[in-house]
Motif scaffolding. Sequence first.
Motif, mmCIF file in Angstrom:
data_model
loop_
_atom_site.group_PDB
_atom_site.id
_atom_site.type_symbol
_atom_site.label_atom_id
_atom_site.label_comp_id
_atom_site.label_asym_id
_atom_site.label_seq_id
_atom_site.Cartn_x
_atom_site.Cartn_y
_atom_site.Cartn_z
ATOM 1 N N MET A 78 82.743 30.244 27.574
ATOM 2 C CA MET A 78 82.360 29.470 26.399
ATOM 3 C C MET A 78 81.351 30.269 25.583
ATOM 4 N N LYS A 79 81.563 30.364 24.284
ATOM 5 C CA LYS A 79 80.665 31.120 23.413
ATOM 6 C C LYS A 79 79.514 30.217 22.957
ATOM 7 N N LEU A 80 78.297 30.644 23.286
ATOM 8 C CA LEU A 80 77.089 29.876 23.011
ATOM 9 C C LEU A 80 76.141 30.728 22.187
ATOM 10 N N ALA A 81 75.575 30.165 21.114
ATOM 11 C CA ALA A 81 74.646 30.914 20.266
ATOM 12 C C ALA A 81 73.393 30.098 20.010
ATOM 13 N N PHE A 82 72.249 30.748 20.197
ATOM 14 C CA PHE A 82 70.960 30.129 19.876
ATOM 15 C C PHE A 82 69.969 31.239 19.587
ATOM 16 N N SER A 83 68.791 30.871 19.139
ATOM 17 C CA SER A 83 67.796 31.870 18.754
ATOM 18 C C SER A 83 67.080 32.412 19.988
ATOM 19 N N PRO A 84 66.409 33.557 19.854
ATOM 20 C CA PRO A 84 65.605 34.078 20.963
ATOM 21 C C PRO A 84 64.229 33.424 21.065
ATOM 22 N N CYS A 85 63.993 32.394 20.274
ATOM 23 C CA CYS A 85 62.682 31.728 20.291
ATOM 24 C C CYS A 85 62.442 31.025 21.629
ATOM 25 N N PRO A 86 61.181 30.888 22.042
ATOM 26 C CA PRO A 86 60.883 30.324 23.355
ATOM 27 C C PRO A 86 61.465 28.942 23.600
ATOM 28 N N ASN A 87 61.502 28.073 22.576
ATOM 29 C CA ASN A 87 62.052 26.739 22.831
ATOM 30 C C ASN A 87 63.522 26.809 23.220
ATOM 31 N N ASP A 88 64.303 27.679 22.564
ATOM 32 C CA ASP A 88 65.727 27.773 22.877
ATOM 33 C C ASP A 88 65.975 28.439 24.226
ATOM 34 N N THR A 89 65.280 29.529 24.511
ATOM 35 C CA THR A 89 65.496 30.194 25.798
ATOM 36 C C THR A 89 65.024 29.310 26.958
ATOM 37 N N PHE A 90 63.972 28.536 26.731
ATOM 38 C CA PHE A 90 63.491 27.578 27.723
ATOM 39 C C PHE A 90 64.556 26.512 27.982
ATOM 40 N N VAL A 91 65.124 25.963 26.908
ATOM 41 C CA VAL A 91 66.112 24.885 27.020
ATOM 42 C C VAL A 91 67.392 25.357 27.703
ATOM 43 N N PHE A 92 67.885 26.538 27.332
ATOM 44 C CA PHE A 92 69.199 26.956 27.795
ATOM 45 C C PHE A 92 69.174 27.851 29.035
ATOM 46 N N HIS A 93 67.993 28.180 29.524
ATOM 47 C CA HIS A 93 67.894 29.097 30.668
ATOM 48 C C HIS A 93 68.768 28.668 31.840
ATOM 49 N N ALA A 94 68.671 27.428 32.253
ATOM 50 C CA ALA A 94 69.381 26.984 33.455
ATOM 51 C C ALA A 94 70.887 27.063 33.274
ATOM 52 N N TRP A 95 71.394 26.658 32.112
ATOM 53 C CA TRP A 95 72.845 26.748 31.885
ATOM 54 C C TRP A 95 73.290 28.213 31.856
ATOM 55 N N VAL A 96 72.564 29.035 31.125
ATOM 56 C CA VAL A 96 72.939 30.447 31.006
ATOM 57 C C VAL A 96 72.972 31.128 32.372
ATOM 58 N N HIS A 97 72.103 30.713 33.265
ATOM 59 C CA HIS A 97 71.991 31.372 34.560
ATOM 60 C C HIS A 97 72.759 30.661 35.678
ATOM 61 N N GLY A 98 73.698 29.803 35.308
ATOM 62 C CA GLY A 98 74.588 29.196 36.285
ATOM 63 C C GLY A 98 73.940 28.189 37.201
ATOM 64 N N LEU A 99 72.881 27.532 36.740
ATOM 65 C CA LEU A 99 72.143 26.597 37.585
ATOM 66 C C LEU A 99 72.532 25.140 37.371
ATOM 67 N N ILE A 100 73.505 24.895 36.499
ATOM 68 C CA ILE A 100 73.935 23.522 36.210
ATOM 69 C C ILE A 100 75.316 23.305 36.827
ATOM 70 N N PRO A 101 75.419 22.441 37.834
ATOM 71 C CA PRO A 101 76.708 22.203 38.494
ATOM 72 C C PRO A 101 77.773 21.737 37.499
ATOM 73 N N GLY A 102 78.937 22.385 37.573
ATOM 74 C CA GLY A 102 80.056 21.990 36.728
ATOM 75 C C GLY A 102 80.077 22.615 35.356
ATOM 76 N N ALA A 103 78.971 23.224 34.933
ATOM 77 C CA ALA A 103 78.919 23.841 33.602
ATOM 78 C C ALA A 103 79.628 25.195 33.630
ATOM 79 N N PRO A 104 80.385 25.521 32.589
ATOM 80 C CA PRO A 104 81.104 26.793 32.571
ATOM 81 C C PRO A 104 80.173 27.972 32.319
ATOM 82 N N ASP A 105 80.626 29.159 32.662
ATOM 83 C CA ASP A 105 79.909 30.377 32.298
ATOM 84 C C ASP A 105 79.891 30.506 30.774
ATOM 85 N N VAL A 106 78.843 31.148 30.258
ATOM 86 C CA VAL A 106 78.709 31.270 28.814
ATOM 87 C C VAL A 106 78.533 32.727 28.405
ATOM 88 N N ASP A 107 79.051 33.024 27.226
ATOM 89 C CA ASP A 107 78.846 34.311 26.565
ATOM 90 C C ASP A 107 77.809 34.048 25.475
#
Length: 265
Positions: free
Chosen positions: A1-30
């Motif tokens: 799945m193609k995911l785009a967000f800013s490199p700002c701390p709020n976005d990297t904080f929010v999406f860290h767990a999904w990006v790093h495969g820590l959310i059960p059932g969530a697909p891998d992201v580009d």
Amino acid sequence: MKLAFSPCPNDTFVFHAWVHGLIPGAPDVDVTFADVDVTNTAALAGEFDVVKVSYAALPWLRDKYRLLTAGGALGHGCGPLVLTRDHRDPADLAGATVAVPGERTTAYLLFRLWSQGFAPGDIKVVPFDQIMPGVAAGRFDAGLVIHEARFTYRDHGLTMLADLGEWWEAETGHPIPLGAILAKRELDHEAVTGWIRASVEHAWRDPSASAEYVAAHAQEMSPEVTRQHIELYVNEFTADLGAAGHAAIDTLLTRAAAAGLVPAE
């Protein structure tokens, strides 16, 4: 799945767990990291499956995307600032050269609503990290800034002419809608929202888990500014927009459409 967000701390904080495969059932992201002005434009072509954009860009994107209720930036006391090198009256901006971070950013939309009585002269679209240096150097009469500039503008010797968040809240009584999370219309929006909400909740439970990831993309921010950034922009509305969040968005876009600044829904 193609995911785009800013490199700002709020976005990297929010999406860290999904990006790093820590959310059960969530697909891998580009993942693509891009400033919001870039994603506002890329989303017009449907380049990403899930994307962070400005709420101001939403009227142009509804044919391809739907708004999700988790992951975005909306809150109190977090609005864009109008900065100058010296104290002046807002009316002095009539005919002035103003640097803005993007034509379809919420910051610029708020600025246009705020400044209707004294139309500025030349508007220059400038990457947000170049706005404060440009104002300080005299290349622009004023600059419209977002993100961590709220905490650092004094370091550039600049003066706040107006806090557009304060203006918006006093004018409407609503929180300030800044960044929206959209998903392509053909996706399972309930599932995507659930993955993002789980990523937010994971970040809150264990803030240290994302610290290295956040710092790596924080564009040389100090740890203190990074902390302030996250605390300001990641809040209850990030987990769920709720009725208050939706009301704020509707008010912004209704007022903008009435002023002819965005397409009517």
